[in-house]
Design a protein around this motif. Structure first.
Motif, PDB file in Angstrom:
ATOM      1  N   VAL A 170       0.829  -1.219   0.000  1.00  0.00           N
ATOM      2  CA  VAL A 170       0.000   0.000   0.000  1.00  0.00           C
ATOM      3  C   VAL A 170       0.854   1.257   0.000  1.00  0.00           C
ATOM      4  CG1 VAL A 170      -2.163  -0.942   0.864  1.00  0.00           C
ATOM      5  CG2 VAL A 170      -0.443  -0.167   2.500  1.00  0.00           C
TER       6      VAL A 170
ATOM      7  N   GLN B 165      -0.778   3.198  -3.019  1.00  0.00           N
ATOM      8  CA  GLN B 165      -1.687   4.255  -2.590  1.00  0.00           C
ATOM      9  C   GLN B 165      -1.748   5.409  -3.607  1.00  0.00           C
ATOM     10  OE1 GLN B 165      -0.333   5.725   1.137  1.00  0.00           O
ATOM     11  NE2 GLN B 165      -2.357   6.331   1.851  1.00  0.00           N
TER      12      GLN B 165
ATOM     13  N   GLU C 246      -9.419   0.430   4.534  1.00  0.00           N
ATOM     14  CA  GLU C 246      -8.584   1.624   4.730  1.00  0.00           C
ATOM     15  C   GLU C 246      -8.042   2.184   3.411  1.00  0.00           C
ATOM     16  OE1 GLU C 246      -6.284   1.526   8.465  1.00  0.00           O
ATOM     17  OE2 GLU C 246      -4.565   2.168   7.285  1.00  0.00           O
ATOM     18  N   TYR C 247      -7.818   1.334   2.413  1.00  0.00           N
ATOM     19  CA  TYR C 247      -7.149   1.799   1.194  1.00  0.00           C
ATOM     20  C   TYR C 247      -7.983   1.718  -0.077  1.00  0.00           C
ATOM     21  CZ  TYR C 247      -3.444   2.283   4.371  1.00  0.00           C
ATOM     22  OH  TYR C 247      -2.727   2.708   5.446  1.00  0.00           O
ATOM     23  N   ALA C 248      -9.233   1.305   0.038  1.00  0.00           N
ATOM     24  CA  ALA C 248     -10.068   1.227  -1.162  1.00  0.00           C
ATOM     25  C   ALA C 248     -10.180   2.596  -1.831  1.00  0.00           C
ATOM     26  CB  ALA C 248     -11.452   0.687  -0.808  1.00  0.00           C
ATOM     27  N   LYS C 249     -10.458   3.600  -1.028  1.00  0.00           N
ATOM     28  CA  LYS C 249     -10.627   4.951  -1.611  1.00  0.00           C
ATOM     29  C   LYS C 249      -9.351   5.456  -2.277  1.00  0.00           C
ATOM     30  CE  LYS C 249     -14.393   5.996   1.485  1.00  0.00           C
ATOM     31  NZ  LYS C 249     -14.412   4.549   1.884  1.00  0.00           N
ATOM     32  N   ASP C 250      -8.219   4.896  -1.882  1.00  0.00           N
ATOM     33  CA  ASP C 250      -6.942   5.261  -2.506  1.00  0.00           C
ATOM     34  C   ASP C 250      -6.618   4.384  -3.706  1.00  0.00           C
ATOM     35  OD1 ASP C 250      -6.306   7.253  -0.490  1.00  0.00           O
ATOM     36  OD2 ASP C 250      -5.979   5.568   0.859  1.00  0.00           O
TER      37      ASP C 250
END
Lengths: 236, 236, 236, 236
Positions: free
Chosen positions: A119, A123, A164-168
């Protein structure tokens, strides 16, 4: 060409080996595991088929080795698969602390290091991180205290990471393998058990690899977190 | 050519309509729903693309209609998709008994009739039965008492059916749709909500249909029961 | 004195009967079920112990009967327990539509009517609503398609209700009974099975009733939704 | 008099402290934690109330210390509670490997050592082992990757242990605390947050301790594995 990392690679006729072979069709693959010889065999085979790959001898539980591996992958990294971790049966009363800890190191801590490095690099830019799970990831069962604990730790970590990282732009997935895998490990290690199960009673590696490929190819408008895989003969 | 049934079909730009379109590429499709006109539009469109389809006006909650539909499908039935059922929000204190019952009839009872008729015909011969689920299938939530109850009922029924008929060659799957679907229903029915969500905030129908196709094409050596689908922007 | 309703009451040496006996220690109890004779026996027994109770012959799936029962309970209603619903095994291919529907009516629809009437009266004022669950409520299993579906429907409804009415002072709980109950039903109905299990292999009714009492007595600063109960010999 | 061990004890007005106080009513209690001073305060308070207790300064993650503590408990050990482990929020990209590992050591590895030593001594003879869980134990969530992972690891370990040792008379339970605890930690550490929540918005320690006592007192004919606890104001 995009790059893929697969860590937890052993024999060619194993899940790790076949994940490498599949993604080598359109990626440069970093074939990562502990045994140079096995990695080389897979790299050679990929190259013989016209693909591109390189062996990376790495201990998945080592932070520096994990970081070096991701550095080697470079800017074109699109896919990272954490396939390390073995079943560790045994009764709790008999279990050495080291044994319990080692299960966590390989199944979960290595997955954390791997996921974090992935990530950090994906990201904003996007990418996919996939983890190998098991039915043991979902619930505790007598005789599997160590493996249950470390696989549940990995799965719940992966779920937190997915959110936590889907939006990224980072897609995190988890494949629940429910049953014995039809590969070299069981055939060489437990030939009688393999024979008893028969081909129909062991999960096809090709079918499992399909699950990883399916997750990888999903558009971000329709991502899955989890896919379960078992044979039609499995009791579940 | 194999036959597929899809029930719960409304507008062409809806999940049911697009499931029909996708499977019409290599199946004769029974396009089933309540409104002749809508079904005809989809059948016409499939035929215009060189495919084969027929409209079946049927109430999914009616036993005789369900049986007649399966009889019409004949011996080449390979795939049966139950896509009926709408969200039914509301507070429990305000809920009429009929409203609660209707939610169950459409979401679950129709699924039972459909699943039973499918396995009666597929048992031994093989086939795939897929059900449309939702995040509501997985847990209860304020304001969704009726929908939660009926979707959980469907999912747990599907899971029992998956275990009961796997050995007979019937693959049962359940697709958990987690969030609003980017189709005509929301765009015409709740245009402001759709606009607020934006295309990125609604699940792509094409991506959802991929999940059904993925499940359908799995070999029996590697079957999944459940796939979840959401956008990368969904909070979950 | 506060009032409690228990519906789903059969023999005195059954879960319903013992729930009545326990809560009769400090409540007026409405003993509700289908068979006047059985209810009378329990009421007589409660009265003989100095308690207060009355029999209510009621079909749990009948809306008017449910409402009349709650009206009879009056303003002092503090606790309402839904204990109706029997296991309904069978293979899906062989299952009549009526059989499937009846399972839902008794296990879930009656629970909806009961829960709705309870919250209509308890909202704002406070109160406790408890539902009897089973391991079948949690997952699907071959041969239990109907019971799985209707118990999961009840549980998810109860969970939605718990979330919807907690802020209004209504505590909703669900007791997961995992295994055979050591009571008259199994001893008279399946004497050989009961003998094979032995007292140690069947869940003590007194222990189950403890779970309901524990949930009932919780302060609103520490409420539980779910408690599971099984013997130390149960395989789970 | 039976002996109880509680590890993870801090301030008297905390969960660990109140577990000690409650079980000191009819047990000799080993009050275990890292800070002598805090332990002494609790021991003094118990003795002032006529109870029996002793302080054990111990690092829960240290194998030798854990074994010494259990040796000190001796043959009358009836109850062992693992209450160590703190929340460890943070984003995965920013997380040091040590931080992630430390979360696991305190939340899970210490629980393994504790659970193993407990069952080694209780097997055959009987006893109860209880673990403190959280809503974080049940699913992953953004910003809680480390805590989610280590609490899920503990819970699944506890579940395996519950199944593995039930037949040997050892009752293993897990209390899911869903929300902030109304105790010294939040009041001193986050006074504004505590004030915003208000007494009604934080879980009563007494109510949580009730859950442990309820589990402890269950007969083996009706054991629970898990109890969840939250306030009536909690969103879940």
């Amino acid at each position: 060409m995009k790059t893929a990392i697969v860590i937890g690679v052993g024999p060619e006729d194993g899940l790790g080996g076949q994940l490498c072979a599949r993604f080598a069709k359109d990626h440069h693959v970093l074939v990562a595991g502990r045994t140079q010889e096995k990695l080389d065999a897979i790299v050679d085979s990929i190259k013989a088929s016209g693909g591109s790959a390189e062996a990376v001898v790495a201990d998945a539980t080592n932070e520096a080795a994990t970081q070096a591996m991701f550095d080697k992958a470079g800017d074109d990294l699109a896919l990272a698969i954490y396939n390390a971790g073995n079943n560790t049966p045994g009764r709790i009363v008999d279990m050495e602390a080291d044994y319990f800890e080692h299960s966590w190191r390989v199944c979960c801590f290595g997955g954390f290091l791997f996921g974090r490095e992935a990530v950090r690099r994906m990201q904003g830019k996007g990418g996919t991180v996939l983890f190998t799970g098991a039915s043991a990831s979902l619930r505790g069962r007598a005789n599997f205290g160590a493996f249950n604990s470390s696989k549940a730790a990995l799965r719940t970590f992966a779920q937190a990471m997915a959110k936590e990282y889907a939006k990224d732009g980072v897609h995190v997935g988890h494949v629940v393998i429910d049953g014995p895998i039809n590969g070299e490990k069981i055939k060489k290690g437990f030939p009688q058990y393999a024979e008893k199960l028969g081909d129909e009673g062991m999960i096809s590696i090709d079918g499992i690899v399909d699950a990883y490929e399916y997750l990888y190819k999903q558009p971000r408008s329709a991502w899955s977190f989890e896919v379960d895989v078992r044979t039609h003969l499995e009791n579940w």
